[in-house]
Design a protein around this motif. Structure first.
Motif, mmCIF file in Angstrom:
data_model
loop_
_atom_site.group_PDB
_atom_site.id
_atom_site.type_symbol
_atom_site.label_atom_id
_atom_site.label_comp_id
_atom_site.label_asym_id
_atom_site.label_seq_id
_atom_site.Cartn_x
_atom_site.Cartn_y
_atom_site.Cartn_z
ATOM 1 N N GLY A 1 0.811 -1.213 0.000
ATOM 2 C CA GLY A 1 0.000 0.000 0.000
ATOM 3 C C GLY A 1 0.841 1.258 0.000
ATOM 4 N N ARG A 2 1.880 1.289 0.821
ATOM 5 C CA ARG A 2 2.767 2.456 0.875
ATOM 6 C C ARG A 2 3.620 2.552 -0.391
ATOM 7 N NH1 ARG A 2 6.422 3.644 5.596
ATOM 8 N NH2 ARG A 2 6.362 5.677 4.584
ATOM 9 N N TRP B 1 -4.661 -5.778 -1.834
ATOM 10 C CA TRP B 1 -5.691 -5.780 -0.802
ATOM 11 C C TRP B 1 -6.738 -6.870 -1.059
ATOM 12 C CZ3 TRP B 1 -5.800 0.171 -1.545
ATOM 13 C CH2 TRP B 1 -4.770 0.750 -0.773
ATOM 14 N N SER B 2 -7.078 -7.076 -2.322
ATOM 15 C CA SER B 2 -8.042 -8.127 -2.663
ATOM 16 C C SER B 2 -7.495 -9.510 -2.326
ATOM 17 C CB SER B 2 -8.396 -8.063 -4.158
ATOM 18 O OG SER B 2 -9.074 -6.860 -4.460
ATOM 19 N N ALA B 3 -6.167 -9.630 -2.384
ATOM 20 C CA ALA B 3 -5.525 -10.912 -2.071
ATOM 21 C C ALA B 3 -5.323 -11.107 -0.572
ATOM 22 C CB ALA B 3 -4.187 -11.015 -2.797
ATOM 23 N N ALA C 1 -4.629 -0.272 5.311
ATOM 24 C CA ALA C 1 -4.774 0.884 6.196
ATOM 25 C C ALA C 1 -5.756 1.856 5.552
ATOM 26 C CB ALA C 1 -3.426 1.559 6.415
ATOM 27 N N PRO C 2 -6.787 2.288 6.278
ATOM 28 C CA PRO C 2 -7.783 3.190 5.679
ATOM 29 C C PRO C 2 -7.183 4.440 5.064
ATOM 30 C CG PRO C 2 -8.572 2.356 7.792
ATOM 31 C CD PRO C 2 -7.146 1.908 7.659
ATOM 32 N N ALA C 3 -6.165 5.013 5.712
ATOM 33 C CA ALA C 3 -5.560 6.236 5.175
ATOM 34 C C ALA C 3 -4.895 5.970 3.831
ATOM 35 C CB ALA C 3 -4.542 6.801 6.167
ATOM 36 N N ASN C 4 -4.168 4.859 3.734
ATOM 37 C CA ASN C 4 -3.538 4.519 2.457
ATOM 38 C C ASN C 4 -4.584 4.271 1.372
ATOM 39 O OD1 ASN C 4 -1.014 4.732 3.540
ATOM 40 N ND2 ASN C 4 -0.504 2.572 3.421
ATOM 41 N N MET D 1 -16.962 7.605 4.066
ATOM 42 C CA MET D 1 -16.313 7.237 5.325
ATOM 43 C C MET D 1 -16.819 8.130 6.449
ATOM 44 S SD MET D 1 -12.385 6.885 3.918
ATOM 45 C CE MET D 1 -11.685 6.308 5.479
ATOM 46 N N PRO D 2 -16.758 7.663 7.707
ATOM 47 C CA PRO D 2 -17.139 8.508 8.838
ATOM 48 C C PRO D 2 -16.327 9.796 8.838
ATOM 49 C CG PRO D 2 -16.844 6.237 9.539
ATOM 50 C CD PRO D 2 -16.360 6.315 8.124
ATOM 51 N N PRO D 3 -16.921 10.926 9.262
ATOM 52 C CA PRO D 3 -16.212 12.214 9.219
ATOM 53 C C PRO D 3 -14.853 12.179 9.905
ATOM 54 C CG PRO D 3 -18.525 12.567 9.695
ATOM 55 C CD PRO D 3 -18.318 11.074 9.710
ATOM 56 N N GLY D 4 -14.743 11.464 11.032
ATOM 57 C CA GLY D 4 -13.469 11.387 11.731
ATOM 58 C C GLY D 4 -12.391 10.719 10.924
ATOM 59 N N MET D 5 -12.769 9.785 10.076
ATOM 60 C CA MET D 5 -11.804 9.097 9.220
ATOM 61 C C MET D 5 -11.423 9.963 8.040
ATOM 62 S SD MET D 5 -11.042 6.216 10.567
ATOM 63 C CE MET D 5 -10.288 5.332 9.209
ATOM 64 N N ARG D 6 -12.395 10.738 7.525
ATOM 65 C CA ARG D 6 -12.091 11.612 6.389
ATOM 66 C C ARG D 6 -11.078 12.685 6.778
ATOM 67 N NH1 ARG D 6 -17.764 11.722 5.457
ATOM 68 N NH2 ARG D 6 -17.855 13.944 5.983
#
Length: 220
Positions: free
Chosen positions: A144-145, A174-176, A181-184, A215-220
């Motif tokens: 991801g990074r 990710w599918s595999a 990580a949500p941010a990535n 996404m939830p506001p806190g995650m955005r």
């Protein structure tokens, strides 16, 4: 560690203490950079590099945090060169991929397209032979990074196909079952949306951005 360094030890013990101190200072450099304390981060990173040299141990960790620090200070030439030096002396671990990616990123920001592409290609080759990434270390560099860096470089040099390819690599991993990580994930989606906009596809951009906006506001 410093209290031990002031005592009398065998040479092998002193080298081990310097090695540990180098890693601790490198970690501090990393954390200080995350809170925008870049001047202090640089001092910690430079001392970390000195300790690693004295220990005769791996200097790549100190070099990657210094490359990051120089990047955030907009000292792109120094960041690029530090990353290249780190790559040349690093073992076949995930940090080697990160160093090549950092070099590519700085080169792209400087407008050196050929060096950016070459460094990114080295990062890809390093990823093929690097030891497995535990994902548990501050020096981990999961797919991801890797994709974030590849996407960033492609964006800087205007390579829309490269941007979408980087997003596709991350999505496939990710599918595999690779940890996501949500941010990535959100960065990848926004990067892919930019690629579609650059291609003139508004529908494609909307389809990438919509999941991020849900996404939830806190995650955005």
């Amino acid at each position: 560690v410093r209290s031990f360094l002031s005592g009398k030890h065998r040479l092998s013990q002193e080298r081990e203490l310097y090695r540990i101190e180098s890693l601790l200072l490198s970690h501090a450099c990393l954390l200080l950079g995350d809170i925008n304390e870049n001047a202090r981060a640089e001092r910690y990173g430079e001392v970390a590099l000195t300790y690693a040299r004295e220990a005769g141990s791996d200097q790549a960790v100190a070099m990657t945090v210094l490359a990051k620090t120089f990047r955030w200070q907009n000292r792109l030439m120094e960041s690029m060169d530090m990353a290249r030096r780190g790559f040349e002396c690093s073992p076949n671990t995930p940090i080697r991929i990160q160093l090549a990616s950092q070099e590519a990123n700085a080169a792209a920001l400087l407008g050196d397209t050929s060096r950016a592409r070459e460094a990114l290609a080295r990062a890809a080759r390093a990823a093929e032979i690097a030891a497995a990434d535990s994902g548990l270390s501050a020096w981990s560099f999961p797919i991801g990074r890797q994709a974030i860096f590849a996407l960033s470089v492609a964006t800087q040099i205007g390579d829309t196909d490269g941007m979408l390819q980087a997003a596709a690599v991350a999505d496939a991993a990710w599918s595999a079952g690779a940890p996501k990580a949500p941010a990535n994930w959100a960065q990848i989606r926004v990067g892919a949306a930019k690629a579609y906009l650059m291609k003139g596809s508004l529908d494609g951009a909307v389809s990438e951005v919509e999941p991020v906006l849900s996404m939830p506001p806190g995650m955005r």
